[in-house]
Design a protein around this motif. Structure first.
Motif, PDB file in Angstrom:
ATOM      1  N   TYR A 221       0.830  -1.201   0.000  1.00 62.26           N
ATOM      2  CA  TYR A 221       0.000   0.000   0.000  1.00 62.26           C
ATOM      3  C   TYR A 221       0.868   1.255   0.000  1.00 62.26           C
ATOM      4  CZ  TYR A 221      -3.742  -3.207   1.287  1.00 62.26           C
ATOM      5  OH  TYR A 221      -4.637  -4.243   1.291  1.00 62.26           O
ATOM      6  N   ILE A 222       0.283   2.335  -0.502  1.00 62.79           N
ATOM      7  CA  ILE A 222       0.892   3.660  -0.395  1.00 62.79           C
ATOM      8  C   ILE A 222      -0.010   4.512   0.490  1.00 62.79           C
ATOM      9  CG2 ILE A 222       1.547   5.774  -1.595  1.00 62.79           C
ATOM     10  CD1 ILE A 222       3.444   3.498  -2.179  1.00 62.79           C
ATOM     11  N   PHE A 223       0.607   5.146   1.478  1.00 65.19           N
ATOM     12  CA  PHE A 223      -0.095   6.015   2.421  1.00 65.19           C
ATOM     13  C   PHE A 223       0.424   7.438   2.251  1.00 65.19           C
ATOM     14  CE2 PHE A 223       0.525   8.077   6.624  1.00 65.19           C
ATOM     15  CZ  PHE A 223      -0.798   8.383   6.902  1.00 65.19           C
ATOM     16  N   THR A 224      -0.493   8.404   2.138  1.00 67.51           N
ATOM     17  CA  THR A 224      -0.115   9.798   1.877  1.00 67.51           C
ATOM     18  C   THR A 224      -0.849  10.756   2.805  1.00 67.51           C
ATOM     19  OG1 THR A 224       0.436   9.461  -0.457  1.00 67.51           O
ATOM     20  CG2 THR A 224      -0.239  11.682   0.181  1.00 67.51           C
ATOM     21  N   ILE A 225      -0.113  11.754   3.288  1.00 63.95           N
ATOM     22  CA  ILE A 225      -0.716  12.894   3.984  1.00 63.95           C
ATOM     23  C   ILE A 225      -0.296  14.166   3.257  1.00 63.95           C
ATOM     24  CG2 ILE A 225      -0.648  14.341   6.052  1.00 63.95           C
ATOM     25  CD1 ILE A 225      -0.586  11.919   7.764  1.00 63.95           C
ATOM     26  N   VAL A 226      -1.269  15.028   2.979  1.00 63.29           N
ATOM     27  CA  VAL A 226      -1.005  16.360   2.439  1.00 63.29           C
ATOM     28  C   VAL A 226      -1.262  17.372   3.547  1.00 63.29           C
ATOM     29  CG1 VAL A 226      -1.754  18.129   0.798  1.00 63.29           C
ATOM     30  CG2 VAL A 226      -1.522  15.757   0.052  1.00 63.29           C
ATOM     31  N   ALA A 227      -0.338  18.322   3.690  1.00 64.05           N
ATOM     32  CA  ALA A 227      -0.440  19.340   4.739  1.00 64.05           C
ATOM     33  C   ALA A 227       0.132  20.653   4.209  1.00 64.05           C
ATOM     34  CB  ALA A 227       0.328  18.890   5.983  1.00 64.05           C
ATOM     35  N   PRO A 228      -0.106  21.758   4.897  1.00 61.70           N
ATOM     36  CA  PRO A 228       0.514  23.024   4.491  1.00 61.70           C
ATOM     37  C   PRO A 228       2.030  22.874   4.357  1.00 61.70           C
ATOM     38  CG  PRO A 228      -1.202  23.455   6.084  1.00 61.70           C
ATOM     39  CD  PRO A 228      -1.070  21.962   6.001  1.00 61.70           C
ATOM     40  N   ARG A 229       2.574  23.400   3.271  1.00 64.58           N
ATOM     41  CA  ARG A 229       3.977  23.153   2.915  1.00 64.58           C
ATOM     42  C   ARG A 229       4.962  23.692   3.945  1.00 64.58           C
ATOM     43  NH1 ARG A 229       7.688  26.135   0.203  1.00 64.58           N
ATOM     44  NH2 ARG A 229       6.135  27.726  -0.286  1.00 64.58           N
ATOM     45  N   LYS A 230       4.638  24.801   4.585  1.00 65.78           N
ATOM     46  CA  LYS A 230       5.585  25.402   5.520  1.00 65.78           C
ATOM     47  C   LYS A 230       5.479  24.822   6.931  1.00 65.78           C
ATOM     48  CE  LYS A 230       6.158  29.759   3.035  1.00 65.78           C
ATOM     49  NZ  LYS A 230       6.096  31.249   3.112  1.00 65.78           N
ATOM     50  N   THR A 231       4.700  23.773   7.080  1.00 64.99           N
ATOM     51  CA  THR A 231       4.611  23.080   8.364  1.00 64.99           C
ATOM     52  C   THR A 231       5.624  21.946   8.403  1.00 64.99           C
ATOM     53  OG1 THR A 231       2.253  23.562   8.595  1.00 64.99           O
ATOM     54  CG2 THR A 231       3.127  21.738   9.892  1.00 64.99           C
ATOM     55  N   GLU A 232       6.367  21.859   9.478  1.00 65.26           N
ATOM     56  CA  GLU A 232       7.278  20.738   9.684  1.00 65.26           C
ATOM     57  C   GLU A 232       6.575  19.686  10.537  1.00 65.26           C
ATOM     58  OE1 GLU A 232      11.022  21.912  11.270  1.00 65.26           O
ATOM     59  OE2 GLU A 232      11.454  23.345   9.668  1.00 65.26           O
ATOM     60  N   TRP A 233       6.552  18.458  10.049  1.00 64.58           N
ATOM     61  CA  TRP A 233       5.952  17.365  10.800  1.00 64.58           C
ATOM     62  C   TRP A 233       6.586  16.059  10.344  1.00 64.58           C
ATOM     63  CZ3 TRP A 233       3.365  13.310   8.443  1.00 64.58           C
ATOM     64  CH2 TRP A 233       3.049  13.491   7.088  1.00 64.58           C
ATOM     65  N   SER A 234       6.506  15.061  11.170  1.00 66.49           N
ATOM     66  CA  SER A 234       7.059  13.756  10.803  1.00 66.49           C
ATOM     67  C   SER A 234       6.337  12.673  11.588  1.00 66.49           C
ATOM     68  CB  SER A 234       8.565  13.695  11.085  1.00 66.49           C
ATOM     69  OG  SER A 234       8.815  13.832  12.471  1.00 66.49           O
ATOM     70  N   MET A 235       6.491  11.429  11.111  1.00 67.90           N
ATOM     71  CA  MET A 235       5.916  10.273  11.784  1.00 67.90           C
ATOM     72  C   MET A 235       7.027   9.315  12.178  1.00 67.90           C
ATOM     73  SD  MET A 235       2.516   9.417   9.495  1.00 67.90           S
ATOM     74  CE  MET A 235       2.226   7.921  10.450  1.00 67.90           C
ATOM     75  N   ASN A 236       6.758   8.527  13.192  1.00 70.68           N
ATOM     76  CA  ASN A 236       7.695   7.490  13.623  1.00 70.68           C
ATOM     77  C   ASN A 236       7.492   6.276  12.719  1.00 70.68           C
ATOM     78  OD1 ASN A 236       9.194   5.514  14.890  1.00 70.68           O
ATOM     79  ND2 ASN A 236       8.570   6.115  16.954  1.00 70.68           N
ATOM     80  N   MET A 237       8.105   6.317  11.541  1.00 68.00           N
ATOM     81  CA  MET A 237       7.839   5.289  10.543  1.00 68.00           C
ATOM     82  C   MET A 237       8.369   3.920  10.957  1.00 68.00           C
ATOM     83  SD  MET A 237       5.946   6.787   8.480  1.00 68.00           S
ATOM     84  CE  MET A 237       5.752   5.334   7.461  1.00 68.00           C
ATOM     85  N   SER A 238       9.470   3.859  11.677  1.00 66.06           N
ATOM     86  CA  SER A 238       9.988   2.557  12.096  1.00 66.06           C
ATOM     87  C   SER A 238       8.984   1.849  13.002  1.00 66.06           C
ATOM     88  CB  SER A 238      11.335   2.725  12.808  1.00 66.06           C
ATOM     89  OG  SER A 238      11.200   3.538  13.958  1.00 66.06           O
ATOM     90  N   ARG A 239       8.323   2.610  13.864  1.00 69.03           N
ATOM     91  CA  ARG A 239       7.298   2.027  14.737  1.00 69.03           C
ATOM     92  C   ARG A 239       6.066   1.620  13.935  1.00 69.03           C
ATOM     93  NH1 ARG A 239       3.682   5.233  18.006  1.00 69.03           N
ATOM     94  NH2 ARG A 239       2.408   3.874  19.296  1.00 69.03           N
ATOM     95  N   LEU A 240       5.695   2.441  12.958  1.00 72.00           N
ATOM     96  CA  LEU A 240       4.550   2.109  12.115  1.00 72.00           C
ATOM     97  C   LEU A 240       4.833   0.844  11.308  1.00 72.00           C
ATOM     98  CD1 LEU A 240       1.819   2.650  10.843  1.00 72.00           C
ATOM     99  CD2 LEU A 240       2.904   4.328   9.338  1.00 72.00           C
ATOM    100  N   TYR A 241       6.031   0.750  10.713  1.00 73.33           N
ATOM    101  CA  TYR A 241       6.396  -0.447   9.961  1.00 73.33           C
ATOM    102  C   TYR A 241       6.326  -1.688  10.849  1.00 73.33           C
ATOM    103  CZ  TYR A 241       8.313   2.620   6.305  1.00 73.33           C
ATOM    104  OH  TYR A 241       8.477   3.552   5.324  1.00 73.33           O
ATOM    105  N   GLU A 242       6.803  -1.551  12.074  1.00 72.44           N
ATOM    106  CA  GLU A 242       6.808  -2.683  13.001  1.00 72.44           C
ATOM    107  C   GLU A 242       5.393  -3.179  13.267  1.00 72.44           C
ATOM    108  OE1 GLU A 242       8.175  -3.654  17.614  1.00 72.44           O
ATOM    109  OE2 GLU A 242       8.868  -1.831  16.612  1.00 72.44           O
ATOM    110  N   GLN A 243       4.456  -2.249  13.437  1.00 69.90           N
ATOM    111  CA  GLN A 243       3.069  -2.629  13.683  1.00 69.90           C
ATOM    112  C   GLN A 243       2.464  -3.332  12.468  1.00 69.90           C
ATOM    113  OE1 GLN A 243       1.440  -2.343  16.622  1.00 69.90           O
ATOM    114  NE2 GLN A 243       3.354  -1.588  17.482  1.00 69.90           N
ATOM    115  N   PHE A 244       2.839  -2.892  11.280  1.00 70.82           N
ATOM    116  CA  PHE A 244       2.277  -3.473  10.064  1.00 70.82           C
ATOM    117  C   PHE A 244       2.870  -4.841   9.743  1.00 70.82           C
ATOM    118  CE2 PHE A 244      -0.075   0.227   9.298  1.00 70.82           C
ATOM    119  CZ  PHE A 244      -0.881   0.040   8.188  1.00 70.82           C
TER     120      PHE A 244
END
Length: 253
Positions: A221-244
């Protein structure tokens, strides 16, 4: 089954806000009913009125993922106090007890639902889609010639169906912010650039430069989030991958 929830810190030059994202996995069996301890009575009634199993499944996945994200962000443990109504353009509208000022974007594919709950002052959109070469022509039909040239030029990714799915989810996610769906012309939602860096696809738009997208591959699957460009944000992808990993083969992550 709740796969994953995470609070997102949205950092801008003049303010810091919070959002939350969730993923759920659920199979909606024929004849199933909603749990009144989780779902509002209006949601239960609407669910029972649906005639087709796929629509019931999508309703369950969307509402459950929205409730989990809102519960985390708003510290509301009673999920029945959180409901999602439908606007005149089909957009989800978050309703909570005592916590106005937040909205939600939801997406679902197969037996997976995902949602992002965010402040109304900071619009966001989400999408998830399965990578399927059989849908290449359908996805190509939503691209301009310039976009097709751009995606094949992305370095570090050779699978054409992956790049098409990234493009599809990016356009779906911003269309939810704009509340247009794919009813808008191809040019309106045109992707200006896609880059692949450190496991993340980063995209910008030709006509909406104030927004940017981050896309990730989760198994097939491909998962996408769109947000205002000048906002800095991130996800804990290693933890998300582990859950999946409990559902998706690790080699696909």
């Amino acid at each position: 089954m709740v796969l994953y929830t995470e609070q997102l810190i949205l950092t801008r030059e003049d303010i810091v806000m919070k959002a939350a994202v969730s993923f759920v996995h659920a199979v909606c069996h024929a004849g199933a009913s909603l749990d009144p301890e989780i779902f509002h009575s209006d949601e239960c009634s609407y669910f029972e009125s649906l005639l087709f199993q796929r629509r019931k499944s999508n309703f369950l996945l969307g509402r459950l993922s929205a409730k989990q994200a809102a519960s985390l962000l708003l510290s509301e443990s009673n999920l029945s106090n959180i409901s999602v109504e439908t606007g005149v353009f089909g957009q989800p509208l978050l309703r909570t007890t005592g916590a106005p000022g937040y909205q939600v974007s939801i997406a679902h594919c197969d037996d997976i639902g995902t949602a992002v709950v965010f402040p109304e002052a900071h619009p966001m959109g989400v999408d998830i889609e399965r990578i399927s070469p059989n849908r290449n022509k359908t996805m190509e039909s939503q691209l301009t010639m310039e976009e097709r040239e751009r995606i094949v030029a992305v370095r570090g990714v050779e699978e054409y169906s992956v790049l098409l799915t990234v493009s599809w989810t990016v356009k779906e996610a911003i269309s939810k912010i704009l509340r247009t769906g794919f009813a808008a012309s191809l040019q309106v939602l045109e992707i200006n650039e896609i880059r692949f860096k450190s496991g993340c696809f980063q995209s910008t738009f030709s006509h909406f430069p104030q927004y940017a997208a981050q896309s990730y591959r989760l198994g097939n699957y491909i998962f996408t989030i769109v947000a205002p460009r000048k906002t800095e944000w991130s996800m804990n992808m290693s933890r998300l991958y582990e859950q999946f990993n409990s559902i998706f083969h690790p080699s696909c992550l």
